[in-house]
Design an enzyme around this catalytic site. Structure first.
Site, PDB file in Angstrom:
ATOM      1  N   HIS A 154      -1.732  20.285   3.612  1.00 41.00           N
ATOM      2  CA  HIS A 154      -2.074  20.839   2.145  1.00 41.00           C
ATOM      3  C   HIS A 154      -3.160  21.795   2.328  1.00 41.00           C
ATOM      4  CE1 HIS A 154      -0.021  18.296  -0.489  1.00 41.00           C
ATOM      5  NE2 HIS A 154       0.294  17.363   0.207  1.00 41.00           N
ATOM      6  N   HIS A 186       7.971  16.956   2.129  1.00 37.64           N
ATOM      7  CA  HIS A 186       7.558  15.520   1.625  1.00 37.64           C
ATOM      8  C   HIS A 186       8.883  14.653   1.646  1.00 37.64           C
ATOM      9  CE1 HIS A 186       3.943  17.441   0.587  1.00 37.64           C
ATOM     10  NE2 HIS A 186       3.276  16.417   0.507  1.00 37.64           N
ATOM     11  N   GLU A 246       4.453  19.964  -8.447  1.00 36.02           N
ATOM     12  CA  GLU A 246       3.259  19.570  -7.630  1.00 36.02           C
ATOM     13  C   GLU A 246       2.046  19.464  -8.634  1.00 36.02           C
ATOM     14  OE1 GLU A 246       2.314  22.233  -4.523  1.00 36.02           O
ATOM     15  OE2 GLU A 246       0.829  20.701  -3.829  1.00 36.02           O
ATOM     16  N   HIS A 267      -0.934  11.186  -8.394  1.00 40.41           N
ATOM     17  CA  HIS A 267      -1.890  10.625  -7.536  1.00 40.41           C
ATOM     18  C   HIS A 267      -3.070  10.248  -8.037  1.00 40.41           C
ATOM     19  CE1 HIS A 267      -0.411  11.881  -3.507  1.00 40.41           C
ATOM     20  NE2 HIS A 267       0.477  12.554  -3.804  1.00 40.41           N
ATOM     21  N   HIS A 310       6.029   9.224  -4.049  1.00 37.68           N
ATOM     22  CA  HIS A 310       6.800  10.418  -3.516  1.00 37.68           C
ATOM     23  C   HIS A 310       8.335  10.207  -3.530  1.00 37.68           C
ATOM     24  CE1 HIS A 310       4.533  13.788  -2.619  1.00 37.68           C
ATOM     25  NE2 HIS A 310       3.502  13.219  -2.491  1.00 37.68           N
TER      26      HIS A 310
HETATM   27 CU1  CUO Z   1       1.301  15.744  -0.060  1.00 35.18          CU
HETATM   28 CU2  CUO Z   1       1.473  13.841  -2.940  1.00 35.18          CU
HETATM   29  O1  CUO Z   1       1.698  15.703  -1.791  1.00 35.18           O
HETATM   30  O2  CUO Z   1       0.718  14.093  -1.019  1.00 35.18           O
END
Ligand code: CUO
Length: 697
Positions: A219, A245, A353, A372, A408
């Site tokens: 990220h 992912h 995303e 999240h 996910h």
């Molecule tokens: Cu890597 Cu949800 O994108 O954690």
């Protein structure tokens, strides 16, 4: 140049200690003038800084140029220095954007001014926020690419291990005299739960230090927002968000089957209670607080936390989902300016995303990021109790939580629905075959001479905590943790090439042979279980060829040392130049987790190799940038270059087959399939590279 590299590297050291204190193992002191003093030290900071300068063991003093342009962080200074920072929070993202703009805004080549700006930022900002922005700037500025990024687990060890370690670490640092050899502090293997909880069987995977570091790094390399668009708009970044992912979910599902658990259940009814609890047992050394746990059977609820810029309802989420489902079912996307464009996996990645590249943030929202946040704030929806987010909202800790995989799995399922839609064309035979190329045999040879058996075991490795252990003696303090590992092996692939000499791409995947009911799979399901082990290009001579490839060369992984060792090398360390490009190289699946655990009885997997037609794989690229690190290009791409494979990520398993019902039917002459066994030896072996060799009591 060497000096500026050293001086910038020091800004990673001891992130919670103020700038007036000497930095680094050899105690270098930044000579601060008033404008660089941290808040709270306005009256006595210069004097304290001078006093440190008088100490005998100071190795050098670093003068700091005054700032040519005054810096005023209106937003970023609103984040208290003792708060935890999360990129998933809109407000924190805006703060990061403000800081990155300032750091990137110092003209290239003015490295002293860049250093001054960084020192100012480090003095005035939350340490986690600073670390993130500083790293992004080092990675994207041309004049700072030689600056190695410190290993994040060593700068912020509290995000990676049991909080009880730190009390013991302080004791070790304070009590033991310098000449007494250090025994490592043992992190127990089972510290977050017991076997009363089925999900705990996967703790070795979820809580693995290397996996969490990889995710944080990914990220960092692929931020979803920045005001400079090119920082986000890397080649195929939306597709890579999907693929990286998706592979993590495939790997997790394989590990679950190995541990007698069924595949993870996607979280798609957002009003349903969540049975998975998680008690992370991590404390933040920044906030001096524990990360909030989650009780079993909590539910998502609307969030109203202006302090984090979060005002979002489940209705919003459901509306965005309907819009995305419509885009998938029609194959069309409505852009923010009212045009209609074709949907593809890259666009869908950016929509889900969501990154700033999303074609229409209003219509498609930000489902993944908000998921999240919903999951991270169930304990304090309105900031009523002044509580911070739980581990699932921090990229460095999110993979510890069992619910991460449920969330996910939903995200992945949405991508798969696109891949299964009529708008994604199944591969034709001519795309899959490679005329003239015939695989005659494929095998895996382990270093202990076993054929077609992969051997796994546990290993204990040490990590140095002292760079993140603020306000204590400056000596190495090692924590010893246990992780999965495997015996090295190699692939041996025999090929007959009836055509002329050419190149080919070798694609290696494995998947469990049987499902939860011990039945062989339909390809429609097994294709989602195949995990990539390696993809590489190799020359083929006319006639017979034998291709060998070591497990350590995998395009998915980074070497063990890149995950664990401190990568801010001491002066004169010959590794320095090799590791200088760590910024990108730190991204990669850890080599020690390349092979699934298997079990003691042995689990049957299918080993699949495809030699694809290079003419359809090749990327035309003019730039010839050389990298000096091992890059995990499959999951992380290549710095400054295009993704090195023209095919869809996950090819040939990224979409359903219309002709093959099972994997055996899928095999063409340029492919091979072989049963292999993955067997776990349930013993723990000390890592021979551990700096401390004594066995702790
Ligand atoms: Cu890597 Cu949800 O994108 O954690």
């Amino acid at each position: 140049m060497a000096d500026i590299v050293d001086n910038l590297s020091l800004l990673f050291d001891r992130p919670n200690e103020p700038m007036i204190i000497p930095k680094g193992d050899d105690k270098a002191l930044f000579e601060l003038t008033e404008e660089f003093l941290p808040p709270g030290y306005e009256n006595n900071g210069v004097e304290l800084n001078n006093r440190f300068g008088d100490e005998a063991d100071i190795s050098r003093k670093i003068p700091i140029e005054n700032l040519k342009r005054k810096v005023n962080f209106k937003l970023a200074t609103q984040l208290p220095v003792d708060a935890d920072f999360s990129l998933f929070l809109p407000k924190h993202q805006d703060m990061a954007t403000e800081v990155i703009d300032v750091l990137m805004g110092v003209p290239e080549g003015q490295t002293q001014q860049f250093l001054s700006t960084c020192v100012f930022s480090r003095s005035n900002l939350n340490p986690q926020l600073f670390n993130y922005c500083f790293t992004v700037a080092l990675m994207h500025r041309r004049d700072t690419r030689q600056v190695p990024v410190a290993n994040f687990a060593e700068s912020f060890p509290a995000k990676f291990m049991d909080s009880r370690v730190f009390q013991k670490a302080r004791e070790v640092a304070a009590v033991l005299p310098r000449d007494v050899p250090r025994t490592p502090i043992i992190i127990p293997r089972d510290y977050t739960a017991t076997d009363l909880e089925d999900e705990h069987r996967l703790a070795y995977f979820r809580e693995d230090l290397g996996i969490n570091l990889h995710h944080w790094h990914w990220h960092l390399v692929y931020p979803f927002a920045a005001s400079q668009r090119e920082i986000v708009a890397k080649d195929r970044r939306g597709e890579l968000f999907f693929y990286m992912h998706s592979q993590m979910i495939a790997r997790y599902n394989g590990e679950r089957l190995n541990s007698a658990l069924k595949r993870v259940k996607k979280f798609s009814n957002w009003r349903e209670p969540i049975p998975e609890a998680y008690f992370p047992k991590l404390d933040s050394l920044t906030s001096s607080r524990g990360w909030p746990p989650r009780q079993a059977n909590m539910t998502w609820q609307d969030l109203n936390r202006p302090v984090d810029g979060l005002l979002v309802t489940i209705d919003d989420m459901e509306r965005w989902r309907r819009n995305i489902e419509e885009a998938i079912s029609t194959g069309r996307v409505t852009t923010a300016d009212g045009r209609t464009i074709d949907l593809d996996i890259d666009i869908l990645g950016n929509m889900m995303e969501a990154s700033i590249l999303s074609p229409n943030r209003e219509l498609y929202g930000s489902i993944h990021n908000n998921g999240h946040s919903f999951s991270a704030y169930m304990h304090d929806l309105q900031h009523r109790y002044l509580e911070s987010f739980s581990v699932i909202a921090d990229e460095a800790t999110t993979m510890r939580d069992p619910f991460f995989y449920r969330w996910h799995a939903y995200i992945d399922d949405t991508f798969q629905r696109h891949k299964e839609s009529p708008y994604v064309r199944p591969y034709t035979r001519s795309e899959l075959e490679n005329p003239g190329v015939r695989l005659t045999s494929i095998a895996i040879e382990s270093s202990n001479n076993q054929m077609n058996t992969l051997n796994t075991f546990w290993m204990s490795s040490d990590v140095d905590l002292s760079r993140g252990l603020d306000f204590s003696e400056r000596r190495p303090v090692y924590a010893r943790f246990t992780h999965l590992n495997h015996t090295p092996f190699r692939y041996v692939i025999k090929v007959n090439n009836t055509g002329s000499a050419r190149r080919t791409t070798v694609r290696i995947f494995i998947a469990p042979k049987f499902d939860e009911r011990n039945l062989t799979w339909a390809l429609a399901d097994q294709r989602k279980m195949f995990v990539e082990m390696d993809i590489f290009v190799t020359p083929l001579n006319a006639g017979e060829n034998t291709i060998t490839r070591l497990s350590t060369q995998s395009s998915v992984t980074i070497p063990f040392e890149q995950t664990f060792r401190d990568l801010s090398p001491q002066s004169g360390d010959p590794r320095r130049t090799n590791l200088a490009a760590f910024n990108f190289c730190g991204c990669g699946w850890p080599q020690h987790m390349l092979v699934p655990k298997g079990n003691e009885a042995g689990v049957t997997y299918q080993f699949f190799v495809m030699l694809s037609n290079y003419e359809l794989d090749r990327i035309e690229e003019s730039s010839n940038v050389q990298s000096n690190c091992v890059e995990a290009s499959s999951f992380c791409g290549l710095r400054d270059r295009k993704y090195p494979d023209r095919r869809a990520m996950g090819f040939p398993f990224d979409r359903p087959s219309t002709t093959a019902a099972n994997i055996e039917d899928f095999i063409l002459p340029n492919m091979g399939l072989q049963d292999i066994t993955i067997r776990l030896r349930n013993e723990t072996i000390p890592n021979p590279r551990n700096p401390v060799t004594q066995t702790p009591q």
